[in-house]
Scaffold this motif. Structure first.
Motif, PDB file in Angstrom:
ATOM      1  N   MET A   1       0.836  -1.182   0.000  1.00  0.00           N
ATOM      2  CA  MET A   1       0.000   0.000   0.000  1.00  0.00           C
ATOM      3  C   MET A   1       0.880   1.243   0.000  1.00  0.00           C
ATOM      4  O   MET A   1       1.859   1.331   0.756  1.00  0.00           O
ATOM      5  N   LYS A   2       0.541   2.195  -0.849  1.00  0.00           N
ATOM      6  CA  LYS A   2       1.330   3.417  -0.956  1.00  0.00           C
ATOM      7  C   LYS A   2       0.752   4.494  -0.048  1.00  0.00           C
ATOM      8  O   LYS A   2      -0.445   4.760  -0.065  1.00  0.00           O
ATOM      9  N   ILE A   3       1.637   5.120   0.754  1.00  0.00           N
ATOM     10  CA  ILE A   3       1.250   6.268   1.562  1.00  0.00           C
ATOM     11  C   ILE A   3       2.230   7.399   1.265  1.00  0.00           C
ATOM     12  O   ILE A   3       3.345   7.165   0.775  1.00  0.00           O
ATOM     13  N   VAL A   4       1.814   8.609   1.556  1.00  0.00           N
ATOM     14  CA  VAL A   4       2.635   9.788   1.282  1.00  0.00           C
ATOM     15  C   VAL A   4       3.219  10.301   2.587  1.00  0.00           C
ATOM     16  O   VAL A   4       2.503  10.445   3.589  1.00  0.00           O
ATOM     17  N   ALA A 149       7.583   9.306  10.658  1.00  0.00           N
ATOM     18  CA  ALA A 149       7.825   9.579   9.242  1.00  0.00           C
ATOM     19  C   ALA A 149       9.244   9.184   8.843  1.00  0.00           C
ATOM     20  O   ALA A 149       9.469   8.638   7.755  1.00  0.00           O
ATOM     21  N   LEU A 150      10.220   9.447   9.717  1.00  0.00           N
ATOM     22  CA  LEU A 150      11.607   9.081   9.417  1.00  0.00           C
ATOM     23  C   LEU A 150      11.754   7.568   9.302  1.00  0.00           C
ATOM     24  O   LEU A 150      12.451   7.066   8.399  1.00  0.00           O
ATOM     25  N   SER A 161      10.218  11.552  -5.513  1.00  0.00           N
ATOM     26  CA  SER A 161       9.782  12.490  -4.484  1.00  0.00           C
ATOM     27  C   SER A 161       9.523  13.831  -5.157  1.00  0.00           C
ATOM     28  O   SER A 161      10.161  14.157  -6.159  1.00  0.00           O
ATOM     29  N   ASP A 162       8.592  14.604  -4.606  1.00  0.00           N
ATOM     30  CA  ASP A 162       8.238  15.905  -5.188  1.00  0.00           C
ATOM     31  C   ASP A 162       8.713  17.035  -4.297  1.00  0.00           C
ATOM     32  O   ASP A 162       8.495  17.014  -3.073  1.00  0.00           O
ATOM     33  N   LEU A 163       9.329  18.045  -4.927  1.00  0.00           N
ATOM     34  CA  LEU A 163       9.699  19.277  -4.229  1.00  0.00           C
ATOM     35  C   LEU A 163       8.590  20.295  -4.449  1.00  0.00           C
ATOM     36  O   LEU A 163       8.219  20.581  -5.590  1.00  0.00           O
ATOM     37  N   ILE A 164       8.056  20.855  -3.365  1.00  0.00           N
ATOM     38  CA  ILE A 164       7.002  21.858  -3.478  1.00  0.00           C
ATOM     39  C   ILE A 164       7.317  23.032  -2.559  1.00  0.00           C
ATOM     40  O   ILE A 164       8.118  22.908  -1.617  1.00  0.00           O
ATOM     41  N   GLU A 165       6.695  24.155  -2.835  1.00  0.00           N
ATOM     42  CA  GLU A 165       6.830  25.353  -2.003  1.00  0.00           C
ATOM     43  C   GLU A 165       5.443  25.830  -1.608  1.00  0.00           C
ATOM     44  O   GLU A 165       4.551  25.982  -2.455  1.00  0.00           O
ATOM     45  N   TYR A 171       8.992  21.765   0.962  1.00  0.00           N
ATOM     46  CA  TYR A 171       8.715  20.422   1.457  1.00  0.00           C
ATOM     47  C   TYR A 171       9.125  19.404   0.400  1.00  0.00           C
ATOM     48  O   TYR A 171       9.120  19.690  -0.806  1.00  0.00           O
ATOM     49  N   LEU A 172       9.447  18.211   0.870  1.00  0.00           N
ATOM     50  CA  LEU A 172       9.638  17.056  -0.006  1.00  0.00           C
ATOM     51  C   LEU A 172       8.530  16.055   0.299  1.00  0.00           C
ATOM     52  O   LEU A 172       8.302  15.697   1.466  1.00  0.00           O
ATOM     53  N   ILE A 173       7.813  15.635  -0.734  1.00  0.00           N
ATOM     54  CA  ILE A 173       6.740  14.663  -0.600  1.00  0.00           C
ATOM     55  C   ILE A 173       7.243  13.338  -1.155  1.00  0.00           C
ATOM     56  O   ILE A 173       7.515  13.225  -2.357  1.00  0.00           O
ATOM     57  N   ALA A 174       7.403  12.349  -0.292  1.00  0.00           N
ATOM     58  CA  ALA A 174       7.950  11.046  -0.693  1.00  0.00           C
ATOM     59  C   ALA A 174       6.861   9.978  -0.625  1.00  0.00           C
ATOM     60  O   ALA A 174       5.941  10.055   0.198  1.00  0.00           O
ATOM     61  N   VAL A 175       6.965   8.997  -1.504  1.00  0.00           N
ATOM     62  CA  VAL A 175       6.029   7.874  -1.535  1.00  0.00           C
ATOM     63  C   VAL A 175       6.656   6.683  -0.820  1.00  0.00           C
ATOM     64  O   VAL A 175       7.807   6.316  -1.096  1.00  0.00           O
ATOM     65  N   CYS A 176       5.911   6.093   0.104  1.00  0.00           N
ATOM     66  CA  CYS A 176       6.380   4.927   0.847  1.00  0.00           C
ATOM     67  C   CYS A 176       5.476   3.739   0.544  1.00  0.00           C
ATOM     68  O   CYS A 176       4.244   3.849   0.612  1.00  0.00           O
ATOM     69  N   GLU A 177       6.084   2.609   0.206  1.00  0.00           N
ATOM     70  CA  GLU A 177       5.345   1.372  -0.082  1.00  0.00           C
ATOM     71  C   GLU A 177       5.275   0.560   1.203  1.00  0.00           C
ATOM     72  O   GLU A 177       6.185  -0.204   1.540  1.00  0.00           O
ATOM     73  N   VAL A 178       4.190   0.732   1.953  1.00  0.00           N
ATOM     74  CA  VAL A 178       4.041   0.107   3.262  1.00  0.00           C
ATOM     75  C   VAL A 178       3.299  -1.220   3.116  1.00  0.00           C
ATOM     76  O   VAL A 178       2.254  -1.278   2.454  1.00  0.00           O
TER      77      VAL A 178
END
Length: 385
Positions: A1-4, A149-150, A161-165, A171-178
């Motif tokens: 399952m993917k979470i952000v 989160a770490l 990962s996405d860099l946004i302002e 912020y960096l938005i990373a996808v985690c496959e949990v």
């Protein structure tokens, strides 16, 4: 399952300037690529690369950054065409649809930019990242996040990962496959009735009242109206500062409610039965004062939070048709519009049962969920030898 998972970057002045300039540059070039795609009939990604890759390299983008800009533009057009096919922008000829089809897809100056592992590397022990920018690679850029989160980043981070302002903060938005927990065989089901006066009511007695949240939203609505009416620079600055505040508050409330419901189901080894609320805004007819509350409440968000938390915990979830659950008696099954005496009171005209209306509806939803689970379960009859 993917979470952000979201982490906050902590750059110094020079690093922040480089990050801001990078987002501005890549999004300006994305607008140019979007215009090229629009003129050429939105070709496939490979064809679009032939028209734009060389120019992007000339503008100072690295090979991977140029590829990501092209892919970002192509994905935006794919999303637009999906909305058009689904009718989300209106029927053919509608004003909103014509507007979307008549111009290239635009990108905001601070729109997200994707990074892969060639452009971005993580150092979890020091909580720093090394990231590509148009001014060169920045090393040792600190980030902050919760311990949970770490841990998720260390164990499950996967893909881009996405860099946004947002408001000058990066912020960096990373996808985690949990991994998901294996679902257990439920010992009954808990029905969850969603609403506006009571955000969520379960058949086991839990009730999340919406009075506080609704009062908060009314205050925010009145404050925005007053600030917009002033039309001064300070008022506009205050509006910008308060942007997304209500959204964050509602999201946090939904997380708390979802966690409470899922934890109760996990503790009692039961499943969750939710209402299928797709199309509720089109089905329900309300008076004008009630429309703001209906259209501003994120029913789907709360349901999504419940589902993903349940999947992580292994709690079975089923969706059922909510039709007549508020009119049917949970004791005798009698259905009558007059059973719903008021918003909060349910009185059965057949057996005389008096109950809280939302509690009665949640029990009907629980019964429907158990029936749906039993009907969809695989047969346990031994195979014929």
């Amino acid at each position: 399952m993917k979470i952000v998972t979201q982490v906050k970057l902590m750059p110094d002045a020079a690093q922040a300037s480089a990050l801001s300039a990078t987002l501005l540059t890549v999004n300006e070039l994305a607008n140019w690529v979007s215009a090229v795609a629009f003129v050429n009939g939105v070709p496939r990604e490979h064809e679009l690369r032939k028209h734009t890759y060389a120019r992007l390299k000339e503008q100072g983008l690295g090979a991977q950054a140029a590829q990501h800009v092209i892919k970002k533009v192509r994905d935006a057009y794919t999303t637009l065409h999906a909305h058009l096919r689904a009718g989300n922008l209106g029927k053919p000829g509608a004003k909103r649809r014509r507007k979307a089809e008549s111009k290239p897809v635009p990108f905001r100056p601070e729109a997200a930019q994707p990074y892969d592992d060639r452009c971005l590397s993580w150092q979890y022990d020091t909580q720093t990242v090394s990231i590509w920018t148009t001014a060169g690679r920045i090393k040792g850029l600190r980030f902050a996040c919760s311990p949970q989160a770490l841990t998720a980043l260390q164990q499950y981070r996967k893909g881009e990962s996405d860099l946004i302002e947002r408001g000058g903060v990066f912020y960096l938005i990373a996808v985690c496959e949990v991994p998901e927990a294996a679902p257990y065989e439920p010992d009954g089901f808990i029905g969850v009735d969603l609403g506006i006066v009571n955000i969520a009511t379960t058949s086991t007695g839990y009730q999340a009242a919406g009075r506080s949240l609704n009062r908060y939203r009314k205050r925010q609505l009145a404050l925005r109206a007053r600030l917009q009416k002033k039309r001064t620079k300070s008022a506009k600055r205050r509006l910008k500062e308060r942007s997304r505040r209500e959204q964050r508050h509602v999201k946090n409330t939904s997380h708390i409610i979802a966690k409470t419901i899922v934890t109760e189901a996990e503790r009692t080894s039961t499943g969750l039965s939710l209402e299928e609320l797709k199309g509720i805004r089109q089905r329900v007819r309300l008076r004008k004062p009630q429309r703001v509350a209906l259209h501003s409440w994120a029913f789907a968000q709360l349901a999504d939070f419940i589902v993903y938390k349940a999947r992580r915990a292994g709690v079975p979830v089923v969706f059922v048709d909510p039709a007549r659950t508020s009119q049917q008696c949970s004791q005798c099954g009698h259905i009558d519009k007059k059973n719903r005496a008021s918003q909060a009171l349910f009185t059965c005209r057949n057996c005389g049962v008096v109950a809280h209306a939302d509690r009665n509806a949640s029990r009907n939803i629980a019964r429907k969920g158990e029936a749906a689970w039993t009907a969809g379960r695989e047969s346990r009859v031994p195979a014929t030898p």
